[in-house]
Scaffold this active site. Structure first.
Site, PDB file in Angstrom:
ATOM      1  N   GLU A   1      25.441  35.068  15.146  1.00 16.84           N
ATOM      2  CA  GLU A   1      25.079  36.075  13.870  1.00 16.84           C
ATOM      3  C   GLU A   1      23.720  36.583  14.453  1.00 16.84           C
ATOM      4  O   GLU A   1      23.543  38.173  14.022  1.00 16.84           O
ATOM      5  CB  GLU A   1      24.819  35.272  12.712  1.00 16.84           C
ATOM      6  CG  GLU A   1      24.301  35.978  11.499  1.00 16.84           C
ATOM      7  CD  GLU A   1      23.741  34.897  10.441  1.00 16.84           C
ATOM      8  OE1 GLU A   1      22.423  34.844  10.425  1.00 16.84           O
ATOM      9  OE2 GLU A   1      24.761  34.483   9.595  1.00 16.84           O
TER      10      GLU A   1
ATOM     11  N   ASP B   1      32.331  37.408  11.516  1.00 16.01           N
ATOM     12  CA  ASP B   1      31.252  38.674  10.897  1.00 16.01           C
ATOM     13  C   ASP B   1      30.605  38.937  12.115  1.00 16.01           C
ATOM     14  O   ASP B   1      30.250  40.354  12.203  1.00 16.01           O
ATOM     15  CB  ASP B   1      30.296  38.045   9.902  1.00 16.01           C
ATOM     16  CG  ASP B   1      29.782  36.666  10.075  1.00 16.01           C
ATOM     17  OD1 ASP B   1      30.005  35.859  11.231  1.00 16.01           O
ATOM     18  OD2 ASP B   1      28.631  36.479   9.487  1.00 16.01           O
TER      19      ASP B   1
END
Length: 398
Positions: free
Chosen positions: A58, A119
């Site tokens: 991330e 993500d």
């Protein structure tokens, strides 16, 4: 002084003024300070996990996007080179980035958890596609294609009664008995549109539709709030329904807050923009009802009940809702959140402020997204491409 000399000095002054104005437009001090604090010289992002010496996919992916917005190709190159070499074993076509990297139990350094976080995978692919476009760098596009093909093979699933959907990672999200687990904050509509533009036969628009259905489901989301995690249970070979995630609960908090930000940043012309903003209207009510006028840190989506915490709201939560409230036309709430973020950053980043006063990674990261958007350093177009302020005003770093 001769007229010619006066004209020359005036011209020089004009050039200096334009150069100064351009520097103010093209520099992004917030990113530069963030990079100085969190990004090593080799492109590894620190403090983006629970332990300060660990790195997460991330953190790497968000920093890549910020470097793109800041027209900082040197940092972008280092970030991606480090990520690909260390989190994907130098083979992004076969290995999705392991989400956690650091010191392992045997005291060696490497991937601690090879499970990917989708993500981060999507933010990397998106940043690579857009970097290839604006910096005319074909290798970035080639890497993005490899990464997207890998995601499509391993993370896109067809769910009964719903359609194609994005798994949060390869392991741990498909369970016996026809249960899937999803994370609403992992899906950014602008990215899904951009991937459809790049790979129109891969089903990315279908994923976008499924995500919008998840947010709009009134049984699992009766109060218009985003949960950190959502379950989906098959009821037959062709039907199913959204349920509270049985492995966590109905809480909306640190994951979910990003869902509001992505919805607020969606291009107005996108057919899903208005429905998504409507589906998440409970955040407006919860924020307006708080004593401070700030978003709640923890809220239960099934009841709308806010967990009591003495009114504490992380700075990043206010940052995440600025664009959301602005897009919904709730300008007073947007201005209140923006003022909180501006004040907190001004105090934390003042030259006299100690290093310990600076925001923690998550708050700072959310603030970069929010402040960059509010300052019009970037905008997402309807086809998912990003419009960058420096493209017209600044020298491009090739």
């Amino acid at each position: 002084m001769s007229p010619l000399k006066c004209m020359a000095l005036a011209a020089l002054g004009a050039v200096m003024f334009v150069g100064s104005a351009q520097a103010q437009t093209c520099d992004w001090p917030l990113w530069q300070n963030y990079a100085k604090r969190f990004v090593q010289d080799d492109g590894r992002v620190l403090n983006s996990s629970m332990k300060p010496t660990e790195s997460s996919s991330e953190g790497q992916s968000y920093a890549m996007f910020f470097a793109l917005v800041g027209n900082d190709r040197a940092s972008f190159d280092k970030l991606w080179t480090w990520t690909k070499a260390n989190m994907s074993g130098a083979d992004i076509g076969q290995n999705l980035p392991g989400w956690l990297w650091g010191k392992k139990a045997d005291n060696t350094w490497g991937v601690i958890d090879p499970n990917s976080a989708s993500d981060a995978d999507l933010w990397m692919a998106y940043a690579l596609l857009e970097a290839a476009r604006v910096w005319n760098a074909p290798q970035y596009r080639a890497d993005a294609q490899l990464l997207l093909a890998n995601v499509e093979r391993n993370l896109i699933v067809r769910v009964p009664g719903l359609g194609k959907m994005l798994l949060p990672g390869p392991v741990g999200y498909v369970h016996a008995g026809g249960l899937w687990r999803f994370n609403p904050s992992y899906q950014v509509l602008a990215q899904l549109r951009r991937f459809h533009k790049e790979r129109p036969n891969a089903g990315w628009n279908e994923v976008a539709d499924s995500n919008a259905k998840m947010l709009a489901d009134t049984a699992s989301n009766p109060h218009g709030l985003a949960a950190n995690w959502v379950g989906y249970r098959a009821t037959s070979a062709n039907t199913g329904l959204f349920v509270v995630d049985p492995f966590s609960d109905d809480l909306g908090s640190y994951d979910a807050i990003r869902t509001y930000m992505w919805a607020g940043m969606t291009a107005k012309g996108d057919p899903l923009a208005a429905p998504m903003l409507k589906s998440l209207g409970g955040m407006t009510r919860a924020t307006a009802a708080s004593a401070t006028g700030y978003p709640p840190e923890k809220i239960h989506v099934l009841t709308g009940e806010v967990e009591k915490n003495n009114g504490y709201t992380p700075m990043g939560f206010s940052a995440s809702t600025v664009a959301f409230f602005q897009a919904r036309g709730e300008t007073a709430l947007a201005q209140l959140q923006k003022a909180k973020v501006d004040d907190a950053l001004a105090k934390a980043l003042a030259p006299s402020a100690p290093d310990t006063a600076q925001p923690i990674y998550y708050d700072y990261m959310l603030s970069l997204f929010s402040q960059g958007f509010a300052d019009q350093k970037y905008r997402f177009e309807q086809d998912g491409t990003v419009k960058l302020s420096w493209e017209a005003a600044c020298a491009v770093t090739r």
